[in-house]
Motif scaffolding. Structure first.
Motif, PDB file in Angstrom:
ATOM      1  N   LYS A 172      -6.333  -8.567 -14.080  1.00  0.00           N
ATOM      2  CA  LYS A 172      -5.076  -7.406 -13.596  1.00  0.00           C
ATOM      3  C   LYS A 172      -4.975  -7.588 -11.724  1.00  0.00           C
ATOM      4  CE  LYS A 172      -6.893  -4.976 -17.609  1.00  0.00           C
ATOM      5  NZ  LYS A 172      -7.015  -3.467 -17.583  1.00  0.00           N
ATOM      6  N   SER A 173      -5.946  -7.979 -11.029  1.00  0.00           N
ATOM      7  CA  SER A 173      -6.174  -7.919 -10.039  1.00  0.00           C
ATOM      8  C   SER A 173      -5.407  -8.498  -9.057  1.00  0.00           C
ATOM      9  CB  SER A 173      -7.281  -8.170  -9.100  1.00  0.00           C
ATOM     10  OG  SER A 173      -8.427  -7.074  -9.850  1.00  0.00           O
ATOM     11  N   ILE A 174      -4.448 -10.157  -9.655  1.00  0.00           N
ATOM     12  CA  ILE A 174      -4.222 -10.620  -9.302  1.00  0.00           C
ATOM     13  C   ILE A 174      -2.028  -9.880  -9.571  1.00  0.00           C
ATOM     14  CG2 ILE A 174      -2.552 -12.966  -9.534  1.00  0.00           C
ATOM     15  CD1 ILE A 174      -5.874 -13.990 -10.106  1.00  0.00           C
ATOM     16  N   ASP A 175      -2.419  -9.200 -11.246  1.00  0.00           N
ATOM     17  CA  ASP A 175      -0.821  -8.571 -11.110  1.00  0.00           C
ATOM     18  C   ASP A 175      -0.734  -7.864 -10.259  1.00  0.00           C
ATOM     19  OD1 ASP A 175      -0.296 -10.719 -13.507  1.00  0.00           O
ATOM     20  OD2 ASP A 175      -1.533  -9.959 -15.081  1.00  0.00           O
ATOM     21  N   LEU A 176      -1.478  -6.917  -9.888  1.00  0.00           N
ATOM     22  CA  LEU A 176      -1.073  -6.001  -9.451  1.00  0.00           C
ATOM     23  C   LEU A 176      -0.725  -5.907  -7.870  1.00  0.00           C
ATOM     24  CD1 LEU A 176      -2.726  -1.742  -8.882  1.00  0.00           C
ATOM     25  CD2 LEU A 176      -2.369  -3.496  -7.085  1.00  0.00           C
ATOM     26  N   LEU A 177      -1.331  -7.178  -7.219  1.00  0.00           N
ATOM     27  CA  LEU A 177      -1.036  -7.737  -6.187  1.00  0.00           C
ATOM     28  C   LEU A 177      -0.137  -8.266  -5.656  1.00  0.00           C
ATOM     29  CD1 LEU A 177      -4.635  -9.261  -4.520  1.00  0.00           C
ATOM     30  CD2 LEU A 177      -3.605  -6.772  -4.073  1.00  0.00           C
ATOM     31  N   LYS A 228       2.775   3.344 -11.113  1.00  0.00           N
ATOM     32  CA  LYS A 228       2.893   3.528  -9.761  1.00  0.00           C
ATOM     33  C   LYS A 228       2.279   3.704  -8.656  1.00  0.00           C
ATOM     34  CE  LYS A 228       3.680   7.322  -7.419  1.00  0.00           C
ATOM     35  NZ  LYS A 228       5.298   8.002  -7.080  1.00  0.00           N
ATOM     36  N   LEU A 229       2.044   3.063  -7.977  1.00  0.00           N
ATOM     37  CA  LEU A 229       1.507   2.337  -7.040  1.00  0.00           C
ATOM     38  C   LEU A 229       1.608   3.372  -5.967  1.00  0.00           C
ATOM     39  CD1 LEU A 229       2.743  -0.854  -5.709  1.00  0.00           C
ATOM     40  CD2 LEU A 229       0.090  -0.679  -6.548  1.00  0.00           C
ATOM     41  N   LYS A 230      -0.334   3.114  -5.682  1.00  0.00           N
ATOM     42  CA  LYS A 230      -0.850   4.175  -5.185  1.00  0.00           C
ATOM     43  C   LYS A 230      -1.558   3.291  -3.303  1.00  0.00           C
ATOM     44  CE  LYS A 230      -2.375   8.459  -5.966  1.00  0.00           C
ATOM     45  NZ  LYS A 230      -2.937   9.496  -6.223  1.00  0.00           N
ATOM     46  N   ILE A 231      -1.259   3.021  -2.198  1.00  0.00           N
ATOM     47  CA  ILE A 231      -1.154   2.484  -1.451  1.00  0.00           C
ATOM     48  C   ILE A 231      -2.222   2.999  -0.748  1.00  0.00           C
ATOM     49  CG2 ILE A 231      -1.600   0.006  -0.025  1.00  0.00           C
ATOM     50  CD1 ILE A 231       1.282  -0.089  -1.594  1.00  0.00           C
ATOM     51  N   VAL A 232      -3.481   2.970   0.453  1.00  0.00           N
ATOM     52  CA  VAL A 232      -4.399   3.277   1.676  1.00  0.00           C
ATOM     53  C   VAL A 232      -4.205   2.355   2.109  1.00  0.00           C
ATOM     54  CG1 VAL A 232      -6.270   3.899   2.616  1.00  0.00           C
ATOM     55  CG2 VAL A 232      -5.755   4.646  -0.530  1.00  0.00           C
ATOM     56  N   PRO A 281       4.852   4.585  -2.094  1.00  0.00           N
ATOM     57  CA  PRO A 281       3.065   4.122  -2.784  1.00  0.00           C
ATOM     58  C   PRO A 281       2.171   4.366  -1.746  1.00  0.00           C
ATOM     59  CG  PRO A 281       4.683   1.720  -2.284  1.00  0.00           C
ATOM     60  CD  PRO A 281       5.968   3.205  -1.887  1.00  0.00           C
ATOM     61  N   LEU A 282       2.865   3.991  -0.378  1.00  0.00           N
ATOM     62  CA  LEU A 282       2.132   4.502   0.762  1.00  0.00           C
ATOM     63  C   LEU A 282       1.354   5.723   0.794  1.00  0.00           C
ATOM     64  CD1 LEU A 282      -0.176   2.872   3.074  1.00  0.00           C
ATOM     65  CD2 LEU A 282       1.739   3.617   4.761  1.00  0.00           C
ATOM     66  N   VAL A 283      -0.179   5.923   0.551  1.00  0.00           N
ATOM     67  CA  VAL A 283      -0.645   7.207   0.337  1.00  0.00           C
ATOM     68  C   VAL A 283      -1.464   7.693   1.360  1.00  0.00           C
ATOM     69  CG1 VAL A 283      -0.601   7.543  -2.017  1.00  0.00           C
ATOM     70  CG2 VAL A 283      -2.210   7.304  -1.038  1.00  0.00           C
ATOM     71  N   ASN A 342      -8.461   7.525  -5.557  1.00  0.00           N
ATOM     72  CA  ASN A 342      -8.168   7.531  -6.731  1.00  0.00           C
ATOM     73  C   ASN A 342      -6.368   6.387  -6.609  1.00  0.00           C
ATOM     74  OD1 ASN A 342      -6.425   9.135  -5.725  1.00  0.00           O
ATOM     75  ND2 ASN A 342      -5.392  10.323  -8.030  1.00  0.00           N
ATOM     76  N   ALA A 343      -6.994   5.349  -4.895  1.00  0.00           N
ATOM     77  CA  ALA A 343      -5.865   4.637  -5.061  1.00  0.00           C
ATOM     78  C   ALA A 343      -5.896   3.669  -5.916  1.00  0.00           C
ATOM     79  CB  ALA A 343      -5.865   4.372  -3.652  1.00  0.00           C
TER      80      ALA A 343
END
Length: 267
Positions: free
Chosen positions: A143-148, A5-9, A31-33, A64-65
């Motif tokens: 993990k960072s690469i996977d999420l990006l 569940k993406l939460k993007i700032v 996803p844009l919070v 907590n994004a």
């Protein structure tokens, strides 16, 4: 990667931030919070447009994004990251969108960092199809690469993982094929305007040149007096540019003609 569940700032209010905000806010699950801009009016305008929370005060940034995306100019990345680090967890994933700035510029403040770079030019007033853009990902860990990568894949199918050096080379190439020709377009536009001629007359020619390099290597598409070693025509053009006080166009024409002349030797 597992479905998250993406939460993007989104931090920034420029051309890229505008298009990213528009695209993220249209995705399922919203996803844009939150959006952040230094100007209160800009923050409010973007927040209202993207139907998300907004702020111009870093203390009010969501804590907590899953991703904090810095869409700011290259020379502001470090200073914004430094300020942001005072208000979000040190293990938060923070990424910038620059083609030429290393990912590690964020490392003094965050243990997880990266880059989400779209190889495209953005203007707020010009619509574009986000799904056609190639995206290039750099990350500090898997993990960072996977999420990006997951984030970029929501916008377009063409996503590649690259290192800082490769991304810099791509950015250089992008400047050469986009920003420099556009500068010449502007010089030509002004020249034609001064002579009561319509710039749009050149559009079919420009479109045909672009069409050619989609199906053949650029050198095979090269034409013109410099390739033919037609010194008479080159001199006529340079003389006209000199007489009409087009100093910038004169320098560009002379330099590029010289380089093309050398590349295509007469057999």
């Amino acid at each position: 990667m597992k479905k998250v569940k993406l939460k993007i700032v989104l931090l920034g209010a420029g051309n890229l931030a505008f298009h990213l905000g528009k695209s993220f806010s249209a995705l399922p699950g919203y996803p844009l919070v939150q959006v952040y801009a230094r100007s209160a009016s800009q923050a409010r305008q973007l927040g209202n447009k993207f139907n998300c929370k907004f702020t111009h005060i870093l203390e009010e940034i969501e804590k907590n994004a899953s991703l904090y995306l810095l869409c700011v100019s290259d020379d502001q990345i470090a200073s914004v990251a430094l300020s942001l680090s005072n208000y979000i967890p040190a293990d938060a994933l923070v990424a910038h969108t620059s083609g030429s700035t290393p990912a590690r510029v964020l490392s003094p403040w965050f243990s997880k960092f990266g880059v989400l770079y779209p190889l495209q030019t953005f203007t707020k007033s010009k619509k574009l199809v986000m799904g056609t853009i190639p995206w290039f990902i750099t990350g500090s860990d898997k993990k960072s690469i996977d999420l990006l990568k997951h984030t970029a894949s929501l916008l377009a199918p063409q996503v590649s993982i690259v290192d800082d050096d490769t991304r810099l080379k791509l950015h250089l190439a992008a400047v050469l094929v986009n920003n420099f020709p556009n500068f010449i377009y502007d010089l030509v536009y002004q020249f034609l305007k001064e002579n009561q001629l319509d710039f749009s007359l050149l559009l079919p020619l420009m479109e045909e040149t672009l069409s050619k390099v989609k199906t053949m290597v650029p050198s095979a598409a090269q034409t013109g007096p410099a390739k033919r070693h037609d010194e008479r025509v080159i001199d006529l053009h340079l003389d006209l540019l000199k007489k009409t006080n087009q100093a910038e166009m004169y320098q560009i024409y002379k330099l590029l003609s010289s380089l093309i002349w050398k590349k295509f030797q007469v057999k």
